[in-house]
Enzyme design. Structure first.
Site, short mmCIF file in Angstrom:
data_model
loop_
_atom_site.label_atom_id
_atom_site.label_comp_id
_atom_site.label_asym_id
_atom_site.label_seq_id
_atom_site.Cartn_x
_atom_site.Cartn_y
_atom_site.Cartn_z
CG ASP A 231 3.71 10.12 -11.09
OD1 ASP A 231 2.51 10.40 -11.16
OD2 ASP A 231 4.61 10.96 -10.92
CE LYS A 232 1.10 13.80 -17.24
NZ LYS A 232 2.05 14.95 -17.39
#
Length: 617
Positions: A311-312
């Site tokens: 996930d960023k």
């Protein structure tokens, strides 16, 4: 009674350990052999009780588990009055099981917490034109609902009037609130930070995005069955073989002591303790270095990793938008910063907080004649000056000159994924700020370490827009990167990777990441993330220190090798001893016991090497 004994297995392990300590203390200090013998007998009987029950339960379902072999070995040791061996073997077996079980306590409380986070009520437009609070279960598709500042959006819907900023972190994982206007889509479980919205319900109940998150976590956890332990698979063949050999020796030689000796020497003391000691040493090293590993199954799968999906926000980036870059033009910048802070203090825009944090302590002035330009920014009078704060569109609207240098700076800022905040005083541009969620320090080097450790694919999935995702991907050198992804999109992507036969890890920190964390072969949670994400995961990076991830991967690879080494040592020693008893005269009971105990010491010392493990590159 069986259930009661098994429920007290940890207590039995503790008492057995104390009795063994008492036995050897009495022998070495006061040379009291009665205390020595009876302490070991009691320890053996206590320790054998849960093992015998587990062996019986295994045999009931026609499984010859390692518990069966340990049971026979203990009885064999009793028959030849070797209480020392029987006590130590039962204690090591129970203690190893206890240490491993401690790391496998993944509960299902994540589902409960998710449900508790779901909205419970809604303001529904009734036939009399008034809004009434009703339970969210009473809302149907097509109903008109009112959402006020600070409230949770009760259903998935479409805005029909009003505007405001919604925190969608529970769905997309992105920290920057998203502006919602007419025709914008909103999701259940998200929070309206400011403003008022009137929405029409499109999806309700279990059909909402939040409802699907709960369903995905449940399905993913159910689909993650524990692999059968290698030792149990080995024991499936090993145990009958030792039993047959012992029986044949007795039938041929009529020597009951020799037959029991074979059973005792065949006892998997080193095999039983070898894997747990590797696990415990590896887990202990991880805990000291900011990594929580949840069990041997995690270590096995983690060590064979093919792809890591990130996930960023909050994982590769810090999760809090901040001013990343600043350019000043002209003089009196300190005074201009005070004007900017005064205007931003009046604003509810999500970028205003980042600007105020960057400016810090300053002098505030009264703000007059404030005009909010939709989609542009704010114009106001401060201390006798006309201040314009906003984007490039606002500057052009106010005829602010943007020379070649400024245009170059703007292009450079935008190229790095910044949101722009420009400030002009009396028609002259003074400040250019770039605000973005910054990449964690050292992440690029850590990703390179992961590649050197054998990870083939480094992939980023994010709810953020594709442009920002591409910029981060290029900077970090990722294999693939996809934006505009909801939780179900991320889960589907994980399923596709696993469908190709890849062993996949997912790294995230939010509630929205829970389905992917649970579905991946290895779920890795940042320690500052939600409790749901942490409990659903298999690995936790304590204090959200991303640099611990390469250490974790290197550690599990070393631990997996160590386990194989210990299994090889244990099995080799057992077969050498059995062969020595059957085909030579040099192995007798005392020599066999000496080598047997030495093998236990060898696997323990080998496992303890993991406590000092450090990543070399």
């Amino acid at each position: 009674m069986q259930r009661y004994i098994l429920s007290k297995k940890n207590t039995i392990t503790l008492i057995s350990g104390i009795l063994i300590a008492v036995a050897f203390t009495s022998k070495w200090t006061v040379e009291n052999m009665d205390i020595f013998t009876w302490s070991l007998i009691i320890a053996s009987l206590l320790g054998a009780a849960p093992i015998v029950i587990q062996a019986y339960q295994a045999l009931k379902v026609k499984v010859i588990s390692i518990d069966v072999l340990v049971t026979i070995a203990v009885f064999g040791a009793f028959l030849i009055h070797n209480y020392e061996e029987s006590a130590i073997v039962t204690f090591l077996f129970l203690f190893g099981a206890y240490l491993e079980q401690r790391t496998l306590n993944q509960t299902r409380s994540a589902i409960k917490e998710l449900i508790e986070m779901a909205p419970e009520s809604a303001l529904k437009l009734m036939e009399n034109g008034e809004y009434e609070e009703v339970e969210v279960d009473e809302v149907e598709v097509g109903d008109i609902l009112l959402v006020k500042t600070g409230a949770k959006v009760p259903v998935d819907g479409t805005v029909i009037s009003g505007e405001g900023y919604i925190n969608e972190a529970s769905i997309t994982g992105e920290s920057v609130p998203v502006k919602k206007i007419k025709d914008s889509k909103v999701y259940a479980g998200t929070i309206l930070d400011n403003g008022t919205l009137q929405i029409v319900a499109d999806r309700v109940g279990e059909d909402t995005t939040f409802g699907k998150i709960i369903e995905l976590v449940e399905e993913a956890q159910d689909s993650k069955s524990e692999a059968e332990r290698f030792i149990d698979r080995f024991a499936k063949y090993y145990t009958p073989a030792v039993l047959v050999i012992g029986l044949l020796v007795w039938l041929i030689s009529k020597d009951i002591e020799l037959s029991i000796t074979i059973l005792v020497l065949g006892c998997p003391g080193a095999l039983v303790i070898g894997v747990p000691v590797s696990n415990v040493a590896g887990i202990g090293n991880g805990a000291r270095n900011g990594v929580l590993l949840k069990g041997s199954e995690v270590i096995n799968d983690f060590s064979k990793l093919d792809s890591i999906v990130f996930d960023k926000t909050g994982t590769l980036t810090l999760g809090n938008p901040t001013v990343a870059e600043t350019e000043y033009y002209g003089d009196n910048i300190e005074e201009v910063l005070s004007y900017l802070a005064s205007v931003e203090r009046e604003s509810d825009h999500p970028l205003a907080k980042a600007v105020l944090e960057e400016i810090g302590e300053t002098t505030f002035f009264s703000v007059e004649n404030t005009e909010v330009i939709k989609g542009g920014g704010i114009i106001a009078n401060v201390n006798g000056h006309k201040i314009a704060v906003g984007n490039v569109h606002l500057m052009e609207r106010e005829n602010i000159e943007l020379n070649e240098k400024v245009r170059s700076d703007i292009a450079r800022f935008e190229g790095k994924g910044n949101s722009l905040v420009l400030t002009a005083v009396d028609g002259e541009l003074k400040i250019l700020m770039g605000v973005r969620d910054q990449i964690r320090q050292g992440v690029k080097k850590d990703l390179q370490r992961l590649r050197r450790l054998g990870v083939k694919n480094l992939i980023m999935l994010s709810g953020d827009n594709q442009g920002t995702v591409d910029i981060v991907s290029r900077e970090l050198g990722l294999t693939e990167a996809y934006g505009n992804m909801l939780p179900e999109d991320k889960s589907e992507y994980i399923k596709r990777l696993k469908g190709k036969g890849q062993i996949v890890a997912f790294v995230g920190d939010g509630v929205n990441d829970s389905p992917s964390l649970a579905l991946a072969d290895i779920g890795i949670a940042m320690g500052s993330g939600t409790d749901v994400a942490i409990e659903t995961s298999d690995v936790v990076l304590i204090n959200s220190d991303f640099s611990r991830l390469p250490h974790a991967l290197g550690l599990v690879k070393a631990t997996a090798r160590n386990m194989k080494q210990n299994i090889f040592i244990a099995v080799s020693v057992v077969f050498i001893l059995l062969a020595g008893v059957l085909f030579s005269e040099w192995v007798n009971m005392s020599i066999g016991m000496l080598v047997h105990e030495a093998s236990i010491l060898a696997v323990i010392l080998n496992g303890m090497r993991l406590l000092s493990y450090k990543l070399k590159y």
